[in-house]
Scaffold this active site. Sequence first.
Site, PDB file in Angstrom:
ATOM      1  N   ARG A 169      37.205  38.189  37.784  1.00  0.00           N
ATOM      2  CA  ARG A 169      36.403  38.231  39.009  1.00  0.00           C
ATOM      3  C   ARG A 169      35.360  39.328  38.899  1.00  0.00           C
ATOM      4  O   ARG A 169      35.647  40.454  38.514  1.00  0.00           O
ATOM      5  CB  ARG A 169      37.282  38.504  40.225  1.00  0.00           C
ATOM      6  CG  ARG A 169      36.427  38.682  41.465  1.00  0.00           C
ATOM      7  CD  ARG A 169      37.143  38.384  42.723  1.00  0.00           C
ATOM      8  NE  ARG A 169      36.264  38.633  43.839  1.00  0.00           N
ATOM      9  CZ  ARG A 169      36.678  38.836  45.058  1.00  0.00           C
ATOM     10  NH1 ARG A 169      37.956  38.801  45.339  1.00  0.00           N
ATOM     11  NH2 ARG A 169      35.821  39.045  46.030  1.00  0.00           N
ATOM     12  N   ARG A 215      35.458  31.728  43.896  1.00  0.00           N
ATOM     13  CA  ARG A 215      36.191  32.858  43.325  1.00  0.00           C
ATOM     14  C   ARG A 215      37.238  32.385  42.321  1.00  0.00           C
ATOM     15  O   ARG A 215      37.946  31.421  42.563  1.00  0.00           O
ATOM     16  CB  ARG A 215      36.934  33.616  44.411  1.00  0.00           C
ATOM     17  CG  ARG A 215      36.057  34.080  45.546  1.00  0.00           C
ATOM     18  CD  ARG A 215      36.648  35.307  46.185  1.00  0.00           C
ATOM     19  NE  ARG A 215      36.006  35.683  47.415  1.00  0.00           N
ATOM     20  CZ  ARG A 215      34.851  36.313  47.517  1.00  0.00           C
ATOM     21  NH1 ARG A 215      34.172  36.597  46.450  1.00  0.00           N
ATOM     22  NH2 ARG A 215      34.358  36.644  48.682  1.00  0.00           N
ATOM     23  N   ASP A 263      41.038  35.710  44.582  1.00  0.00           N
ATOM     24  CA  ASP A 263      40.777  36.603  45.703  1.00  0.00           C
ATOM     25  C   ASP A 263      42.137  37.008  46.255  1.00  0.00           C
ATOM     26  O   ASP A 263      42.902  36.150  46.692  1.00  0.00           O
ATOM     27  CB  ASP A 263      39.951  35.872  46.766  1.00  0.00           C
ATOM     28  CG  ASP A 263      39.451  36.804  47.859  1.00  0.00           C
ATOM     29  OD1 ASP A 263      39.381  38.026  47.621  1.00  0.00           O
ATOM     30  OD2 ASP A 263      39.137  36.307  48.950  1.00  0.00           O
ATOM     31  N   ASP A 292      43.805  39.428  49.042  1.00  0.00           N
ATOM     32  CA  ASP A 292      43.517  40.250  50.206  1.00  0.00           C
ATOM     33  C   ASP A 292      44.772  40.943  50.700  1.00  0.00           C
ATOM     34  O   ASP A 292      45.832  40.319  50.805  1.00  0.00           O
ATOM     35  CB  ASP A 292      42.946  39.393  51.349  1.00  0.00           C
ATOM     36  CG  ASP A 292      41.578  38.830  51.022  1.00  0.00           C
ATOM     37  OD1 ASP A 292      40.788  39.533  50.361  1.00  0.00           O
ATOM     38  OD2 ASP A 292      41.293  37.683  51.424  1.00  0.00           O
TER      39      ASP A 292
END
Length: 166
Positions: free
Chosen positions: A82, A92, A95, A97
């Site tokens: 990434r 992406r 990802d 989070d």
Amino acid sequence: MADMRRIYLGLGSNIEPERNLKLGFREIERCFGPLTVSPTYKGASVGFDGDDFLNLVVGFDGEQTPSELVEVLEDIHKLAGRVREEERFLSRTLDIDLLLVGDLVTDGPPAKLPREDVLTCAFVLRPLTDIAPELEHPVSGKTMREHWEEFDQASQPLTEYALDFD
């Protein structure tokens, strides 16, 4: 180190999603230990026109601070290739989070907690509800199940997607 608390992460990908989610899962498990894993869901990209995403949520018990967690997650993002772009809404490889760290409420940095997506994005709220339906949101005080029941589910349709992490 802080006290032991439940930590939840959201994982998503729309570039080679099966491969990248498995890489992310393996690395998170290697770094943080046994994970509680939600079902994986397929849904449309949000905020831009791109391929569908696969998303899931994992939970684990840890003592890490948000800064320590974000540092590890950035290393995992790099392993998945990434590249951080200025533009927020892009396809992406991976990802990850930081969604919740116990009942911590902070405006950051390094992360705003709880993450806003918990209550605004079906691809976060539904899998989180699957693994922690009685978890209370640290700001609203409502359970994840209550939030999911109140959510406009038709506005962000999801379909369960078979992805095996074993």
